[in-house]
Design an enzyme around this catalytic site. Structure first.
Site, PDB file in Angstrom:
ATOM      1  N   ASP B  37      21.150  -5.899  -5.022  1.00 42.22           N
ATOM      2  CA  ASP B  37      20.261  -4.760  -5.272  1.00 42.22           C
ATOM      3  C   ASP B  37      18.919  -5.271  -5.789  1.00 42.22           C
ATOM      4  OD1 ASP B  37      22.246  -2.999  -4.625  1.00 42.22           O
ATOM      5  OD2 ASP B  37      22.532  -2.192  -6.638  1.00 42.22           O
ATOM      6  N   LYS B  94      19.789   2.913   0.570  1.00 42.51           N
ATOM      7  CA  LYS B  94      20.798   3.936   0.317  1.00 42.51           C
ATOM      8  C   LYS B  94      20.293   5.338   0.647  1.00 42.51           C
ATOM      9  CE  LYS B  94      22.911   1.563  -3.670  1.00 42.51           C
ATOM     10  NZ  LYS B  94      24.257   1.215  -3.203  1.00 42.51           N
ATOM     11  N   GLY B 166      27.027  -0.008 -11.904  1.00 43.58           N
ATOM     12  CA  GLY B 166      26.168   0.048 -13.078  1.00 43.58           C
ATOM     13  C   GLY B 166      26.880  -0.167 -14.403  1.00 43.58           C
ATOM     14  N   ARG B 178      42.945  -3.407  -4.350  1.00 42.75           N
ATOM     15  CA  ARG B 178      44.411  -3.531  -4.407  1.00 42.75           C
ATOM     16  C   ARG B 178      45.081  -2.341  -3.707  1.00 42.75           C
ATOM     17  NH1 ARG B 178      46.539  -7.665  -6.568  1.00 42.75           N
ATOM     18  NH2 ARG B 178      45.667  -8.782  -8.360  1.00 42.75           N
ATOM     19  N   GLY B 231      30.352  -2.976 -10.266  1.00 42.05           N
ATOM     20  CA  GLY B 231      30.913  -3.583 -11.468  1.00 42.05           C
ATOM     21  C   GLY B 231      31.020  -5.098 -11.412  1.00 42.05           C
ATOM     22  N   GLY B 252      24.983  -5.377  -7.866  1.00 39.12           N
ATOM     23  CA  GLY B 252      23.943  -4.406  -8.180  1.00 39.12           C
ATOM     24  C   GLY B 252      23.202  -4.805  -9.434  1.00 39.12           C
ATOM     25  N   SER B 253      23.611  -4.202 -10.545  1.00 45.09           N
ATOM     26  CA  SER B 253      22.899  -4.410 -11.800  1.00 45.09           C
ATOM     27  C   SER B 253      23.086  -5.823 -12.343  1.00 45.09           C
ATOM     28  CB  SER B 253      23.408  -3.390 -12.816  1.00 45.09           C
ATOM     29  OG  SER B 253      23.465  -2.113 -12.214  1.00 45.09           O
TER      30      SER B 253
END
Lengths: 249, 315
Positions: B37, B94, B166, B178, B231, B252-253
């Site tokens: 990102d 996005k 995030g 899973r 995450g 991402g973050s």
């Protein structure tokens, strides 16, 4: 005799090549048992491996550099210290090497439309390629290619072009006479009328090229079910093996 | 998929099969890589130099979307164009779930992939975008096999298992890969024991297309490329997702959040690429973890109220 063929597995479409290589080897072993000695009387065994380390590369008699992002592959190869060994493999040992899409970029001596600051290449093909020749993903396409090296009578090959590079110039070489170069032009006879639609005369684009031991394609045979180019290339690998160009057989 | 012909953007006549080969093919070329990102051209260049295989252009990273609240929408096209001009690797962007017009705008901009994403505020609470008619390929999130196959049936050419974007907490991403893996194993077993009838029954339970479920059972994996997302904050997180069978990761973050300097962000980006491309090499993971340094602080998923979770968006 076993011939080890590696697929450089730093990033990109690796298993697609391995799967078509296995099918190509099956095809060769079937055709060698059925067509009176046109192939080797005893076809060697092929071993297909993923190459991530220097040790794995050292085992290889031939190598495919697959599609993916050439910038990513170059950064990862640099970090793993593979560049010198790859250059040695291609340009000193002259082992058979085939690059598809990003792999073609890696095998070119020069590339344009590269990222800011340039990007490292393995080289081996005395050509300049232009990256992302047709534009972004919107301009990616499938086209029928007439590939003379597969045989004049052969049906067209469905070429899958994804953000594809093309060879924009064949450079005069310092090593090797022009006679040693064998250049294949493919897209010139691409069907469907799209070449003229896209303008800029891409009907003349060079999308497949071979110079001595190094072969490159702009498109992705590994994204089709068509085994012909993999069969053709494995035959080149066998030829190299027969003529003693491969070591330790 | 049907093989009717249609006029593609470049004026060629391409069948749906060809169109899908080209869409799914780009995802195949991203495998083994990291998609990062980025919110501006400088960050995009950091990602490209670190070895990212693509970037996701968005105005705010998910952790900031979470913090700011309000409605999160498609990014400003001006900012996306700036990023497209800065890098040579694929640029994704996005759109809100169900927002056909945002998707058409992004297609017109010539981005390489659209992420119909739960990280943005959904525009439609019943339907996702019908993706097959687009020339541009789509990636969509999933929490389970049924959701993945519904998106593929709509035309998605790439899937990402949803984590909780995030947060820097990888638990949701792990839970969902899973779940997908377990359901694929169940489909394989069902196909072996009961054949197509068993698959048809399972498809009814999952609410998905039986032919796609059968194809999945035969392949033993999703029929398109599947990345992890949401995450993933450290090199070890990225390698964990690869060990669980993902084809690559979205980060991402994790790269730019709480990074002290651009050089620190670059170091983190390089470390996550290293961990993803060399996820089986433990010494490389040690080196990558040292190189990465301090990770984003993060928010524990267990402390989030259900309405604060993004992964639950999408149907």
């Amino acid at each position: 005799m076993t011939i080890t063929v590696g697929v450089l597995a730093l990033q990109g479409g690796v298993i697609e090549h391995l799967s078509l290589l296995r099918r190509a080897a099956d095809y060769l072993s079937t055709s060698s048992s059925s067509n009176d000695g046109k192939e080797l009387a005893t076809l060697p065994d092929f071993d297909f491996i993923q190459v991530r380390t220097k040790e794995q590369l050292a085992q290889c008699d031939a190598l495919i550099i697959p599609g993916g992002e050439s910038t990513t592959m170059a950064i990862v190869a640099r970090r793993l210290g593979l560049f010198d060994q790859l250059r040695d493999f291609v340009k000193v040992q002259h082992k058979p090497v085939w690059g598809t899409c990003a792999g073609l970029v890696m095998l070119a001596e020069e590339a344009s439309a590269v990222k800011k600051g340039g990007q490292e290449l393995v080289g081996g093909l005395d050509v300049r390629v232009v990256r992302n020749r047709y534009g972004t993903q919107i301009q990616s396409f499938v086209a029928d290619l007439k590939l003379p090296f597969l045989g004049e009578e052969e049906a067209p090959f469905r070429g899958v072009f994804i953000r594809a590079p093309v060879v924009e110039e064949i450079m005069t070489t310092t090593s090797g006479s022009p006679a040693e170069q064998e250049v294949k032009e493919g897209a010139a006879s691409a069907s469907g009328g799209q070449q003229s639609e896209r303008g800029a005369a891409p009907g003349d684009d060079i999308v497949a090229v071979r110079q001595r031991n190094v072969f490159g394609t702009s498109f992705h045979p590994e994204l089709t079910q068509d085994v012909r180019i993999h069969v053709w290339w494995l035959r080149q690998v066998l030829d190299a093996a027969r003529h003693g160009d491969l070591v330790a057989l | 998929m049907a093989t009717t012909n249609e006029k593609a953007a470049n004026g060629t006549t391409q069948s749906h099969d060809d169109a899908f080969t080209v869409k799914a093919g780009l995802a195949q070329m991203l495998k083994g890589g990291v998609i990062m990102d980025v919110t501006n051209a400088d960050e995009a260049r950091i990602a490209e130099e670190a070895g990212a295989c693509a970037v996701m252009a968005l105005e705010r990273i998910p952790s900031d979307i979470r913090a700011m609240g309000g409605v999160a929408r498609m990014s400003n096209p001006a900012m996306i164009k700036e990023i497209q001009a800065a890098v040579t690797i694929p640029v994704m962007a996005k759109a809100r779930i169900g927002h056909v017009v945002e998707c058409r705008i992004l297609e017109q901009l010539g981005v390489d992939y659209i992420d119909e994403s739960e990280v943005l505020t959904p525009a439609d609470d019943q339907f996702h975008v019908t993706k097959t008619p687009f020339t541009i390929p789509f990636v969509c999130g999933c929490r389970n096999l049924g959701e993945a196959l519904r998106r593929i049936k709509e035309g998605a050419a790439m899937i990402r298992t949803k984590g909780e974007a995030g947060t820097g907490d990888v638990v949701e991403a792990v839970r969902h890969i899973r779940t997908v893996n377990a359901e694929i194993a169940a489909a394989k077993a069902r196909l072996a024991s009961e054949g197509s009838l068993g698959i048809a029954d399972m498809a009814r339970q999952l609410g998905c297309d039986a032919a796609l479920l059968q194809q999945t059972a035969e392949l033993g994996r999703l029929p398109v490329v599947n990345f992890a997302a949401g995450g993933v904050a450290t090199p070890a997180d990225a390698a964990l997702m690869m060990h669980l069978g993902c084809d690559g990761v979205f980060v991402g973050s994790g790269i730019f959040k709480d990074a002290k300097t651009p050089e620190h962000a670059a170091q983190r980006a390089r470390a996550i690429v290293k961990a993803t491309t060399q996820f089986t090499d433990m010494q490389a993971l040690v080196d990558a973890s040292i190189e990465h340094g301090e990770a984003m602080k993060g928010i524990s998923n267990a402390g989030l109220r259900p309405e604060e979770k993004m992964a639950g968006r999408g149907w």
